[in-house]
Design a protein around this motif. Structure first.
Motif, PDB file in Angstrom:
ATOM      1  N   GLN A  51      -0.771  -6.061 -16.220  1.00  0.00           N
ATOM      2  CA  GLN A  51      -0.648  -4.961 -17.185  1.00  0.00           C
ATOM      3  C   GLN A  51      -0.136  -3.674 -16.544  1.00  0.00           C
ATOM      4  OE1 GLN A  51      -1.248  -5.481 -20.537  1.00  0.00           O
ATOM      5  NE2 GLN A  51      -1.450  -7.594 -19.846  1.00  0.00           N
ATOM      6  N   ARG A  52      -0.629  -3.374 -15.331  1.00  0.00           N
ATOM      7  CA  ARG A  52      -0.239  -2.160 -14.602  1.00  0.00           C
ATOM      8  C   ARG A  52      -0.240  -2.478 -13.118  1.00  0.00           C
ATOM      9  NH1 ARG A  52      -4.277   2.345 -15.962  1.00  0.00           N
ATOM     10  NH2 ARG A  52      -5.747   0.643 -15.836  1.00  0.00           N
ATOM     11  N   ILE A  53       0.623  -1.810 -12.370  1.00  0.00           N
ATOM     12  CA  ILE A  53       0.719  -2.060 -10.937  1.00  0.00           C
ATOM     13  C   ILE A  53      -0.564  -1.606 -10.244  1.00  0.00           C
ATOM     14  CG2 ILE A  53       1.861   0.111 -10.295  1.00  0.00           C
ATOM     15  CD1 ILE A  53       3.684  -1.847  -8.498  1.00  0.00           C
ATOM     16  N   HIS A  54      -0.980  -2.377  -9.248  1.00  0.00           N
ATOM     17  CA  HIS A  54      -2.200  -2.099  -8.486  1.00  0.00           C
ATOM     18  C   HIS A  54      -1.885  -1.988  -7.008  1.00  0.00           C
ATOM     19  CE1 HIS A  54      -4.101  -3.380 -12.186  1.00  0.00           C
ATOM     20  NE2 HIS A  54      -5.297  -3.142 -11.697  1.00  0.00           N
ATOM     21  N   GLN A  57      -6.171   0.258  -1.585  1.00  0.00           N
ATOM     22  CA  GLN A  57      -6.179   1.229  -0.492  1.00  0.00           C
ATOM     23  C   GLN A  57      -7.562   1.219   0.150  1.00  0.00           C
ATOM     24  OE1 GLN A  57      -5.848   5.408  -1.541  1.00  0.00           O
ATOM     25  NE2 GLN A  57      -4.501   5.734   0.217  1.00  0.00           N
ATOM     26  N   HIS A  58      -7.693   0.466   1.221  1.00  0.00           N
ATOM     27  CA  HIS A  58      -8.906   0.372   2.034  1.00  0.00           C
ATOM     28  C   HIS A  58     -10.073  -0.261   1.283  1.00  0.00           C
ATOM     29  CE1 HIS A  58      -6.543   2.696   4.779  1.00  0.00           C
ATOM     30  NE2 HIS A  58      -6.509   3.721   3.947  1.00  0.00           N
ATOM     31  N   ASP A  59     -10.615   0.389   0.250  1.00  0.00           N
ATOM     32  CA  ASP A  59     -11.772  -0.170  -0.458  1.00  0.00           C
ATOM     33  C   ASP A  59     -11.731   0.075  -1.959  1.00  0.00           C
ATOM     34  OD1 ASP A  59     -12.199   2.538  -0.502  1.00  0.00           O
ATOM     35  OD2 ASP A  59     -14.244   2.468   0.263  1.00  0.00           O
ATOM     36  N   HIS A  60     -10.594   0.506  -2.468  1.00  0.00           N
ATOM     37  CA  HIS A  60     -10.466   0.775  -3.903  1.00  0.00           C
ATOM     38  C   HIS A  60      -9.007   0.626  -4.332  1.00  0.00           C
ATOM     39  CE1 HIS A  60      -9.418   4.625  -2.068  1.00  0.00           C
ATOM     40  NE2 HIS A  60      -8.750   4.889  -3.173  1.00  0.00           N
ATOM     41  N   PHE A  61      -8.799   0.573  -5.645  1.00  0.00           N
ATOM     42  CA  PHE A  61      -7.459   0.446  -6.198  1.00  0.00           C
ATOM     43  C   PHE A  61      -6.914   1.792  -6.646  1.00  0.00           C
ATOM     44  CE2 PHE A  61      -8.695  -4.012  -7.076  1.00  0.00           C
ATOM     45  CZ  PHE A  61      -7.565  -4.649  -6.573  1.00  0.00           C
ATOM     46  N   LEU A  62      -5.623   1.973  -6.448  1.00  0.00           N
ATOM     47  CA  LEU A  62      -4.840   2.973  -7.153  1.00  0.00           C
ATOM     48  C   LEU A  62      -4.080   2.172  -8.201  1.00  0.00           C
ATOM     49  CD1 LEU A  62      -3.348   5.024  -4.170  1.00  0.00           C
ATOM     50  CD2 LEU A  62      -5.317   5.623  -5.598  1.00  0.00           C
ATOM     51  N   ILE A  63      -4.021   2.679  -9.426  1.00  0.00           N
ATOM     52  CA  ILE A  63      -3.451   1.899 -10.524  1.00  0.00           C
ATOM     53  C   ILE A  63      -2.425   2.745 -11.270  1.00  0.00           C
ATOM     54  CG2 ILE A  63      -3.996   0.659 -12.666  1.00  0.00           C
ATOM     55  CD1 ILE A  63      -6.846   0.281 -11.499  1.00  0.00           C
ATOM     56  N   GLY A  64      -1.387   2.081 -11.748  1.00  0.00           N
ATOM     57  CA  GLY A  64      -0.398   2.735 -12.585  1.00  0.00           C
ATOM     58  C   GLY A  64       0.426   3.763 -11.826  1.00  0.00           C
ATOM     59  N   THR A  68       2.151   3.973  -7.972  1.00  0.00           N
ATOM     60  CA  THR A  68       3.590   4.162  -7.795  1.00  0.00           C
ATOM     61  C   THR A  68       3.883   5.385  -6.934  1.00  0.00           C
ATOM     62  OG1 THR A  68       4.017   3.101  -9.921  1.00  0.00           O
ATOM     63  CG2 THR A  68       5.776   4.476  -9.008  1.00  0.00           C
ATOM     64  N   LEU A  69       3.240   6.490  -7.231  1.00  0.00           N
ATOM     65  CA  LEU A  69       3.475   7.703  -6.446  1.00  0.00           C
ATOM     66  C   LEU A  69       3.048   7.505  -4.991  1.00  0.00           C
ATOM     67  CD1 LEU A  69       2.455  10.472  -8.997  1.00  0.00           C
ATOM     68  CD2 LEU A  69       4.763   9.724  -8.366  1.00  0.00           C
ATOM     69  N   HIS A  70       1.989   6.756  -4.782  1.00  0.00           N
ATOM     70  CA  HIS A  70       1.529   6.511  -3.415  1.00  0.00           C
ATOM     71  C   HIS A  70       2.569   5.703  -2.627  1.00  0.00           C
ATOM     72  CE1 HIS A  70      -1.361   6.079  -0.173  1.00  0.00           C
ATOM     73  NE2 HIS A  70      -1.041   4.794  -0.120  1.00  0.00           N
ATOM     74  N   TYR A  71       3.072   4.618  -3.209  1.00  0.00           N
ATOM     75  CA  TYR A  71       4.026   3.822  -2.427  1.00  0.00           C
ATOM     76  C   TYR A  71       5.388   4.496  -2.351  1.00  0.00           C
ATOM     77  CZ  TYR A  71       5.843   1.173  -6.574  1.00  0.00           C
ATOM     78  OH  TYR A  71       6.406   0.780  -7.754  1.00  0.00           O
ATOM     79  N   HIS A  77       9.894   9.141  -0.189  1.00  0.00           N
ATOM     80  CA  HIS A  77      10.353   9.944  -1.324  1.00  0.00           C
ATOM     81  C   HIS A  77       9.375  11.090  -1.605  1.00  0.00           C
ATOM     82  CE1 HIS A  77      13.534   7.094  -2.003  1.00  0.00           C
ATOM     83  NE2 HIS A  77      12.650   6.110  -1.979  1.00  0.00           N
ATOM     84  N   THR A  78       9.064  11.837  -0.568  1.00  0.00           N
ATOM     85  CA  THR A  78       8.022  12.871  -0.657  1.00  0.00           C
ATOM     86  C   THR A  78       8.375  13.995  -1.613  1.00  0.00           C
ATOM     87  OG1 THR A  78       8.923  13.884   1.338  1.00  0.00           O
ATOM     88  CG2 THR A  78       7.075  12.383   1.628  1.00  0.00           C
ATOM     89  N   TRP A  79       9.647  14.413  -1.656  1.00  0.00           N
ATOM     90  CA  TRP A  79      10.033  15.501  -2.559  1.00  0.00           C
ATOM     91  C   TRP A  79       9.858  15.086  -4.019  1.00  0.00           C
ATOM     92  CZ3 TRP A  79      13.763  14.596  -6.132  1.00  0.00           C
ATOM     93  CH2 TRP A  79      14.591  13.483  -5.911  1.00  0.00           C
ATOM     94  N   LEU A  80      10.214  13.839  -4.337  1.00  0.00           N
ATOM     95  CA  LEU A  80      10.063  13.338  -5.703  1.00  0.00           C
ATOM     96  C   LEU A  80       8.589  13.237  -6.077  1.00  0.00           C
ATOM     97  CD1 LEU A  80      11.221  12.157  -8.301  1.00  0.00           C
ATOM     98  CD2 LEU A  80      11.291   9.930  -7.156  1.00  0.00           C
ATOM     99  N   VAL A  81       7.777  12.729  -5.161  1.00  0.00           N
ATOM    100  CA  VAL A  81       6.336  12.605  -5.415  1.00  0.00           C
ATOM    101  C   VAL A  81       5.715  13.984  -5.606  1.00  0.00           C
ATOM    102  CG1 VAL A  81       4.131  11.875  -4.424  1.00  0.00           C
ATOM    103  CG2 VAL A  81       6.137  10.379  -4.259  1.00  0.00           C
TER     104      VAL A  81
END
Length: 114
Positions: A51-54, A57-64, A68-71, A77-81
């Motif tokens: 349903q959404r990208i997962h 990160q170490h012991d928890h999920f970043l979702i949606g 995306t911003l993390h990867y 792509h730091t300026w875009l983030v």
């Protein structure tokens, strides 16, 4: 190690991952959840991950959009983030991602057209 769970059956998703993979693989393990043998990870089902990208990160999920911003940041792509994290832009990015994710679930045979 961090893990990015993506849908390799979606042509647009696969194209993005292939483009970013050289920059991501030093930081992330890329996991194609469309593979038959994949059933889920850390208590989250394959269906939920479709349903959404997962991103694990170490012991928890970043979702949606947060995943995306993390990867994207890891890929350089730091300026875009930084821009997309500004409050009005982040709100719009969340809405755009939610729209994309809802439409993407209608992909069939790798066709992810909106």
């Amino acid at each position: 190690m961090q893990k990015l769970f993506y849908d390799g059956s979606c042509r647009l998703c696969q194209r993005e991952i292939n483009w970013l993979a050289p920059k991501l693989t030093p930081h992330l393990e890329l996991v194609d959840i469309s593979n038959e043998g994949f059933s889920g990870f850390a208590g989250v089902t394959k269906q939920a991950m479709m349903q959404r990208i997962h991103l694990w990160q170490h012991d928890h999920f970043l979702i949606g959009i947060d995943a995306t911003l993390h990867y994207w940041h890891l890929a350089g792509h730091t300026w875009l983030v930084a821009f997309l994290r500004l409050p009005p832009c982040y709100w719009l990015a969340q809405k755009a991602y939610a729209y994309w994710a809802a439409k993407r679930t209608n992909c069939t045979n790798g066709d992810c057209t909106l």
